[in-house]
Design an enzyme around this catalytic site. Structure first.
Site, PDB file in Angstrom:
ATOM      1  N   GLY A   7      14.803  -7.397 -32.842  1.00 52.31           N
ATOM      2  CA  GLY A   7      14.225  -6.247 -32.165  1.00 52.31           C
ATOM      3  C   GLY A   7      15.054  -5.846 -30.961  1.00 52.31           C
ATOM      4  O   GLY A   7      15.273  -6.663 -30.053  1.00 52.31           O
ATOM      5  N   GLY A   8      15.503  -4.599 -30.938  1.00 50.82           N
ATOM      6  CA  GLY A   8      16.310  -4.107 -29.839  1.00 50.82           C
ATOM      7  C   GLY A   8      15.569  -3.144 -28.940  1.00 50.82           C
ATOM      8  O   GLY A   8      16.173  -2.259 -28.317  1.00 50.82           O
ATOM      9  N   VAL A  11      11.287  -5.148 -24.920  1.00 47.29           N
ATOM     10  CA  VAL A  11      10.984  -6.577 -24.823  1.00 47.29           C
ATOM     11  C   VAL A  11      12.118  -7.417 -25.399  1.00 47.29           C
ATOM     12  O   VAL A  11      12.504  -8.442 -24.829  1.00 47.29           O
ATOM     13  CB  VAL A  11       9.653  -6.891 -25.533  1.00 47.29           C
ATOM     14  CG1 VAL A  11       9.428  -8.399 -25.625  1.00 47.29           C
ATOM     15  CG2 VAL A  11       8.490  -6.245 -24.779  1.00 47.29           C
ATOM     16  N   GLY A  12      12.673  -6.991 -26.526  1.00 48.22           N
ATOM     17  CA  GLY A  12      13.773  -7.727 -27.123  1.00 48.22           C
ATOM     18  C   GLY A  12      14.991  -7.774 -26.217  1.00 48.22           C
ATOM     19  O   GLY A  12      15.608  -8.833 -26.030  1.00 48.22           O
ATOM     20  N   ALA A 125       8.745  -3.634 -18.668  1.00 50.16           N
ATOM     21  CA  ALA A 125      10.088  -3.413 -19.198  1.00 50.16           C
ATOM     22  C   ALA A 125      10.197  -2.006 -19.742  1.00 50.16           C
ATOM     23  O   ALA A 125       9.297  -1.539 -20.441  1.00 50.16           O
ATOM     24  CB  ALA A 125      10.405  -4.431 -20.297  1.00 50.16           C
ATOM     25  N   LYS A 178      -5.086 -10.447 -23.666  1.00 49.26           N
ATOM     26  CA  LYS A 178      -4.043  -9.417 -23.640  1.00 49.26           C
ATOM     27  C   LYS A 178      -4.516  -8.185 -24.414  1.00 49.26           C
ATOM     28  O   LYS A 178      -4.233  -7.047 -24.019  1.00 49.26           O
ATOM     29  CB  LYS A 178      -2.755  -9.962 -24.251  1.00 49.26           C
ATOM     30  CG  LYS A 178      -1.587  -8.953 -24.256  1.00 49.26           C
ATOM     31  CD  LYS A 178      -1.197  -8.543 -22.848  1.00 49.26           C
ATOM     32  CE  LYS A 178      -0.103  -7.473 -22.810  1.00 49.26           C
ATOM     33  NZ  LYS A 178       1.137  -7.852 -23.479  1.00 49.26           N
ATOM     34  N   ASN A 186      -3.919   1.309 -22.485  1.00 54.44           N
ATOM     35  CA  ASN A 186      -2.985   2.121 -23.276  1.00 54.44           C
ATOM     36  C   ASN A 186      -3.584   3.401 -23.868  1.00 54.44           C
ATOM     37  O   ASN A 186      -3.027   4.491 -23.681  1.00 54.44           O
ATOM     38  CB  ASN A 186      -2.354   1.263 -24.371  1.00 54.44           C
ATOM     39  CG  ASN A 186      -1.311   0.305 -23.813  1.00 54.44           C
ATOM     40  OD1 ASN A 186      -1.248   0.059 -22.619  1.00 54.44           O
ATOM     41  ND2 ASN A 186      -0.501  -0.247 -24.689  1.00 54.44           N
ATOM     42  N   SER A 245       3.325   2.004 -22.532  1.00 50.30           N
ATOM     43  CA  SER A 245       4.187   2.187 -23.703  1.00 50.30           C
ATOM     44  C   SER A 245       3.586   3.194 -24.670  1.00 50.30           C
ATOM     45  O   SER A 245       4.306   3.984 -25.294  1.00 50.30           O
ATOM     46  CB  SER A 245       4.417   0.847 -24.404  1.00 50.30           C
ATOM     47  OG  SER A 245       3.190   0.268 -24.806  1.00 50.30           O
TER      48      SER A 245
END
Length: 297
Positions: A7-8, A11-12, A125, A178, A186, A245
């Site tokens: 995963g890019g 988080v990754g 992030a 969480k 969200n 996000s």
């Protein structure tokens, strides 16, 4: 240690940035273009006024992966496809899942790895581009063993001070807490198009969030409700300027994790015969916004 990060996204990239100094890290991306850029330009992490670039290896996730440790840092909607069709390509001694929501838990009995851990990332992030991630809020990553031995993940005890890991005994309680944070923040920020802080500083929004929280807490028969509600308020204040996000996905016309978060709640409510009208109504509105944005792209 050879570490692979699938995963890019934000988080990754953030995880890779804090492990690549002490370990042999490879980032497995969805697009070949991103892998090439990471190999050429390195991975840059911005934290406050600091900007650090690390040399990393990256390649597209198109073949079998063989690593000592794997972090799976893709969104829930991509994870389902990986676990259903490409799990045989993930060769590792130990594997850790870094996802929002709880939808992936149902797949775990079919995951062949001996050592499986679940984690929730409480850092802020933001992915700036294919090779740059901003560490917008320093927090911690809570993790728990789902199957296997805790010792398989012993390297986590010596991580960077800005990227600490905290072990939790009860993985289900960890994921549920969480989930409550994600559910409360969200979808509402995505619908209202406001930063996180406005959910507590604007009283009508705070009341709406409290009603949603109470409904979802009833679905899961949540214990320690007052503590978790205070935690959600604290998260809103600590990330006051952040845009969630889900809000960023809506604004960009991208697919969101709405199904992994709010639809999961609705499905559990239906199974248990508990009414969830607020969740159902909110899901429909945010889903409509998502589809509207996807058509405009």
């Amino acid at each position: 240690m050879r570490i692979g990060i699938v995963g890019g996204g934000a988080v990754g990239l953030l995880t890779a940035a804090y492990f690549c100094g002490d370990h042999d890290v490879t980032i497995y991306t969805r697009r070949n273009e991103q892998a090439e850029k990471l190999c050429t330009h390195g991975l840059t992490v911005i934290c406050g006024n600091e900007r650090t670039t690390h040399r990393v290896h990256a390649e597209p996730f198109v073949r079998e992966i063989e690593e000592e440790m794997l972090f799976i840092a893709v969104k829930q909607y991509d994870l389902a496809n990986i676990l259903q069709t490409r799990i045989h390509m993930l060769q590792a001694n130990a594997i850790m899942f870094l996802q929002n929501g709880m939808g992936h838990v149902s797949y775990l009995p079919h995951v062949p790895h001996h050592h499986i851990a679940l984690a929730v990332v409480e850092h802020g992030a933001l992915k700036i581009d294919d090779t740059t991630v901003s560490h917008t809020g320093v927090g911690q990553t809570k993790w728990s063993v789902w199957r296997g031995e805790k010792e398989a993940f012993s390297f986590l005890s010596s991580t960077n001070n800005r990227f600490p890991f905290q072990y939790v005994d009860d993985w289900e309680a960890m994921l549920l807490e969480k989930l409550m944070v994600n559910v409360a923040i969200n979808p509402l920020t995505a619908l209202l198009r406001v930063p996180n802080g406005m959910l507590v500083t604007h009283e009508p929004y705070r009341q709406a969030m409290k009603q949603l929280f109470q409904e979802v807490a009833s679905v899961f028969q949540l214990e320690q409700r007052e503590r978790i509600w205070k935690h959600i308020e604290t998260v809103c204040r600590q990330t006051a300027a952040n845009r969630s996000s889900m809000l960023r996905d809506i604004e960009s016309g991208r697919k969101t994790e709405l199904d992994a978060i709010l639809r999961y709640v609705i499905e559990r409510a239906n199974e248990r015969g508990v009414p969830a009208p607020i969740s159902t109504f909110l899901y429909a509105l945010v889903k409509g916004k998502q589809l509207e944005g996807e058509k405009e792209r």
